[in-house]
Motif scaffolding. Structure first.
Motif, short mmCIF file in Angstrom:
data_model
loop_
_atom_site.label_atom_id
_atom_site.label_comp_id
_atom_site.label_asym_id
_atom_site.label_seq_id
_atom_site.Cartn_x
_atom_site.Cartn_y
_atom_site.Cartn_z
N GLU A 75 0.85 -1.19 0.00
CA GLU A 75 0.00 0.00 0.00
C GLU A 75 0.89 1.24 0.00
O GLU A 75 1.98 1.23 0.56
N ALA A 76 0.40 2.31 -0.59
CA ALA A 76 1.11 3.58 -0.55
C ALA A 76 0.92 4.20 0.84
O ALA A 76 0.17 3.68 1.66
N ALA A 77 1.58 5.33 1.08
CA ALA A 77 1.41 6.02 2.36
C ALA A 77 -0.04 6.51 2.49
O ALA A 77 -0.72 6.74 1.49
N SER A 78 -0.50 6.65 3.72
CA SER A 78 -1.88 7.08 3.96
C SER A 78 -2.06 8.56 3.69
O SER A 78 -1.19 9.36 4.01
N TYR A 79 -3.24 8.91 3.16
CA TYR A 79 -3.52 10.31 2.87
C TYR A 79 -4.49 10.88 3.90
O TYR A 79 -5.54 10.30 4.18
N ILE A 80 -4.13 12.02 4.45
CA ILE A 80 -4.98 12.68 5.43
C ILE A 80 -5.40 14.03 4.85
O ILE A 80 -4.56 14.88 4.56
N ALA A 81 -6.69 14.19 4.63
CA ALA A 81 -7.23 15.30 3.86
C ALA A 81 -7.23 16.61 4.64
O ALA A 81 -7.08 16.62 5.87
N HIS A 95 -3.82 17.45 4.61
CA HIS A 95 -3.42 17.34 3.21
C HIS A 95 -1.98 16.83 3.08
O HIS A 95 -1.14 17.43 2.44
N SER A 96 -1.74 15.70 3.72
CA SER A 96 -0.40 15.14 3.75
C SER A 96 -0.50 13.63 3.66
O SER A 96 -1.55 13.07 3.94
N VAL A 97 0.61 12.99 3.26
CA VAL A 97 0.65 11.54 3.39
C VAL A 97 1.61 11.18 4.52
O VAL A 97 2.61 11.85 4.75
N VAL A 98 1.25 10.09 5.19
CA VAL A 98 2.03 9.62 6.34
C VAL A 98 2.25 8.12 6.14
O VAL A 98 1.30 7.39 5.92
N ALA A 99 3.50 7.69 6.20
CA ALA A 99 3.78 6.28 5.99
C ALA A 99 4.06 5.57 7.32
O ALA A 99 4.22 6.22 8.36
N ARG A 100 4.15 4.25 7.26
CA ARG A 100 4.36 3.43 8.45
C ARG A 100 5.60 3.86 9.23
O ARG A 100 6.57 4.37 8.67
N VAL A 152 4.89 15.40 2.68
CA VAL A 152 5.05 13.96 2.52
C VAL A 152 5.93 13.45 3.67
O VAL A 152 7.07 13.87 3.80
N LEU A 153 5.37 12.59 4.50
CA LEU A 153 6.13 12.01 5.61
C LEU A 153 6.38 10.55 5.27
O LEU A 153 5.48 9.72 5.32
N SER A 154 7.64 10.25 4.92
CA SER A 154 7.98 8.89 4.53
C SER A 154 8.12 7.99 5.74
O SER A 154 7.96 8.45 6.88
N GLU A 155 8.46 6.73 5.48
CA GLU A 155 8.57 5.74 6.54
C GLU A 155 9.47 6.20 7.69
O GLU A 155 10.53 6.77 7.46
N ARG A 156 9.05 5.94 8.91
CA ARG A 156 9.84 6.14 10.14
C ARG A 156 10.27 7.59 10.36
O ARG A 156 11.33 7.83 10.91
#
Lengths: 370, 402
Positions: A277-283, B294-299, B311-315
């Motif tokens: 899965e890609a990273a989660s999107y928070i709107a 309005h951002s992405v957050v990874a594991r 864009v917040l990549s892994e860790r």
């Protein structure tokens, strides 16, 4: 090869987990936002350098098979040894239909496998246990004490359904074993047992010859005075998931950073099948606080104090509070959810309201449309 | 065993225009979009399009890339026959040399391609972000009976002078190729993705190699030569998101495009998944006071502060009181308490100290002094330090104006 072999019992049903085990065995129940319960024990074993593991299966194990696959996730897809899935093959006529009555019966169902074990020691474990245990330390303690069987147990005092409790003396010896008592007393067994392969085989044969089937009553209780049983006390996080209530409470504990950093520590990582899965999107207009969010989620509403598995969608104007939403749950717009456990692929239609209580969370079966 | 079509992925370029980000790794290994690396796009496109044999041509700082690709398992490219192969330059009886140009890199691996005896060869770049079904392009190539098919897309006319422009006839057969024309006759830009009929390409590669004056490049030498000789050259029209991320600005842009709905780059969409090799990490934790919009957050992320349009990549970690705006945090980046990161790229494991400032919004500085601020992989900014707009800081603490 560190001389330790793993056997995980994944045959036992857990009626107390109700909806969560309608379509799966307890070992493949999702936990902690991206894991399955069995990932914890498999990762503990991989972390201790164990390369050979047998998983004893019975019942509705399709989901578990799918999840474990070749064992590659835990680096157990090996040319020699590795992970072996063990459906009941020794006596298909008898065991194929009836459930195993106990661990010793289950082991005699895979007796030929036991003889192929290359390692000197074997660690036995259930598949409903959430723990990050350094098994190497258990092995070291076992060898040092010279015990026949080392039993991992906790002094937490918490009552768990159908659990085994021990009385342990000051020297660490187990003097009494109680099976499924109605209230907690002494140390609770975490159902992790370490013993030599040779002792295990002789116990299995002895039990089979007398039509005995249970490890705890026919071995630990009945032979307690003949065998040197020792306790390995574990004071860290350990959860035996046997009821929906317990599942919910123990899951929610993961929102505590201290517990998370112990259970999911980077030094002994818990490995799980990749979800692609890609990273989660928070709107922009969302609110997302105090929650664990796996990859692939799309959050447009409000999420608080919840655990979201991969691919969960929360629509605009929806409120999700104190919930656990399994993979691909869709919460449409304007929905209110509180204390709900939604299984995989559940869809909550626009405007719906589902509220459970912390003491009685509402579990929604896999694939339901509400 | 014989294959109909294999892919050759050019991943050897230094990527010098990504400056500090590619000091220690090849451009295709640069992280993108929170969970991926640039090379995941062409590799996933191959996997999804059913191309099971891919040669990856590496040269510059290949270690990170080699480890990342590994057996190819994340892209389902660990195959019994074929799969992914890393192809660095090697010594042969006639001597040894580095890859001199894109065409020379393929020339030096004619032996590799011949092992699979393919009808067609797909030439790909390791610095493009896009989702494309190469199978459709190959079908177009076969239907057109072309010797070479070049993937093109319509660009705004005012941008056309920045691209290699293809002029085509009514059948989309290429009649002329102009590199960065001042007065473009068409707005069809080459995307640097080619399908060749291998027999034909093989001849041209050998001929090109013997030409001392040639720079052994597809765009400069092979394509013009084939056109000049009247080979059948087809244009394959692609519509959808595509971006060359060879510069810091375009890399930042492409990440922002991914956040925007309607940009055409949707990584959450399941029909054409992008695969990558992920680290094992727990789900992201957003704290009680986290403010993420309005951002992405990874594991593996822990966010106690604020993140908007980022864009917040892994860790990654964003501590309490910290703020991240219009920025890209690459895997393992840490933004400590009360720090401000704005219009910046923080490289892998970069650290921004407490109360530090990194980058600035465009409205806060004179236009000629503004630009994206970049902290290189492993680089650190001390507590209370200010790293202004348009600066770069590398792991050894060297600071430069971009």
């Amino acid at each position: 090869m560190n001389g330790l072999h793993g056997i995980i019992f994944a045959y036992e049903k857990a009626p107390g987990l109700r909806e969560l085990t309608e379509a799966r065995m307890p070992g493949s129940v999702p936990f902690g936002g991206r894991y399955r319960v069995v990932d914890f024990m498999l990762s503990n074993m991989a972390g201790a350098g164990i390369t050979d593991v047998g998983v004893v299966l019975h019942g509705n194990y399709q989901s578990l098979l799918e999840h474990i696959g070749s064992g590659k996730t835990w680096d157990m897809a090996r040319k020699n040894g590795g992970l072996k899935l063990l459906p009941p093959f020794a006596d298909a006529r008898k065991f194929g239909v009836e459930e195993f009555r106990g661990k010793m019966e289950a082991l005699s169902g895979v007796r030929s496998y036991l003889h192929e074990i290359r390692q000197k020691y074997v660690v036995l474990s259930d598949s409903d246990l959430i723990i990050n245990l350094p098994l190497q330390k258990v092995l070291d303690a076992h060898i040092e004490s010279g015990a026949d069987i080392t039993c991992v147990c906790t002094e937490s005092g918490q009552f768990v359904e159908n659990a085994t409790y021990f009385t342990v003396n000051e020297a660490g010896r187990i003097t009494e074993t109680r099976c499924a008592p109605h209230k907690a007393s002494g140390c609770r067994s975490l159902e992790i047992y370490l013993l030599s392969r040779d002792l295990l085989i002789s116990l299995v044969d002895e039990c089979a010859a007398q039509d005995k089937y249970s490890f705890r009553s026919d071995v630990l209780c009945a032979m307690g005075d003949k065998l040197d049983l020792r306790a390995f006390l574990w004071d860290g996080f350990a959860a035996q998931l046997r009821t929906v209530q317990e599942y919910y409470e123990r899951s929610m504990q993961l929102l505590d950073p201290a517990i998370r950093s112990e259970l999911l520590c980077a030094e002994r990582p818990i490995l799980a099948k990749e979800d692609d899965e890609a990273a989660s999107y928070i709107a922009p207009d969302s609110r997302c606080v105090g929650s664990l969010i796996a990859d692939g989620c799309q959050i447009e509403g409000s999420v608080e104090g919840s655990i979201l598995f991969p691919g969960v969608k929360v629509g605009k104007g929806s409120t999700v509070k104190n919930c656990i939403l399994f993979k691909n749950t869709v919460v449409e717009e304007g929905v209110t959810l509180g204390c709900v456990i939604a299984d995989k692929d559940v869809r909550i239609r626009r405007g719906g309201t589902l509220i459970g209580h912390e003491s009685y969370p509402l579990a929604v079966s896999k694939g339901s449309i509400v | 065993m014989k294959k109909e079509c294999i892919a050759m992925l050019l991943a050897g370029g230094q990527g010098s225009r990504l400056y500090v980000l590619t000091e220690n790794m090849a451009k295709p290994a640069v992280p993108f979009g929170g969970k991926f690396r640039i090379i995941d796009f062409p590799l996933s496109n191959c996997a999804n399009a059913g191309i099971d044999t891919v040669g990856v041509l590496t040269q510059y700082r290949p270690l990170e890339l080699n480890r990342y690709i590994g057996s190819g398992q994340p892209w389902d490219l660990d195959r019994a026959d074929g799969g992914v192969h890393i192809l660095p330059p090697y010594q042969s009886a006639g001597g040894a040399s580095w890859y001199k140009g894109t065409a020379n890199a393929i020339f030096q691996n004619i032996g590799f391609v011949d092992m699979y005896d393919p009808e067609y060869v797909l030439i790909l770049s390791g610095d493009h972000i896009y989702k494309m079904n190469y199978a459709k392009m190959l079908a177009h190539h076969k239907k057109a009976g072309a010797d070479c098919t070049i993937s093109v897309m319509e660009v705004p006319w005012e941008d056309a002078p920045r691209f290699g422009i293809m002029n085509v006839d009514e059948n989309d057969t290429i009649t002329e190729f102009e590199e960065k024309p001042a007065h473009p006759k068409s707005n069809l830009a080459s995307m640097g993705i080619y399908v060749f009929t291998w027999k034909k390409l093989r001849e041209y590669l050998i001929e090109d190699e013997s030409d001392e004056a040639s720079s052994n490049d597809f765009g400069k030498n092979i394509i013009p030569k084939m056109l000049q000789n009247g080979e059948k050259m087809a244009a394959y029209r692609f519509s959808g998101y595509w971006k060359d991320v060879g510069t810091l600005d375009s890399l930042w842009d492409a990440n922002m495009d991914m956040l925007a709905t309607g940009s055409g780059l949707d990584l959450l969409e399941k029909d054409w998944p992008i695969y990558g090799r992920s680290v094992s990490a727990p789900p992201a934790y957003l704290g009680q006071n986290a403010h993420v919009k309005h951002s992405v957050v990874a594991r593996g992320c822990t966010v106690e502060g604020e993140a908007e349009n980022s864009v917040l990549s892994e860790r990654c970690t964003v501590e309490e009181g910290a703020s991240v705006q219009y920025s890209i945090l690459m895997p393992g980046a840490v933004v400590k308490k009360d720090a401000r990161v704005s219009y910046a790229i923080i490289g892998e494991n970069g650290v921004v100290g407490e109360h530090a400032f990194v980058g600035a919004p465009p409205e806060a500085v004179p236009p000629e002094q503004w630009g994206i601020t970049v902290l290189g992989p492993g680089a650190a900014v001390a507590d209370d330090y200010v790293l202004p707009a348009n600066r770069m800081r590398s792991v050894d603490g060297k600071e430069t104006v971009r």
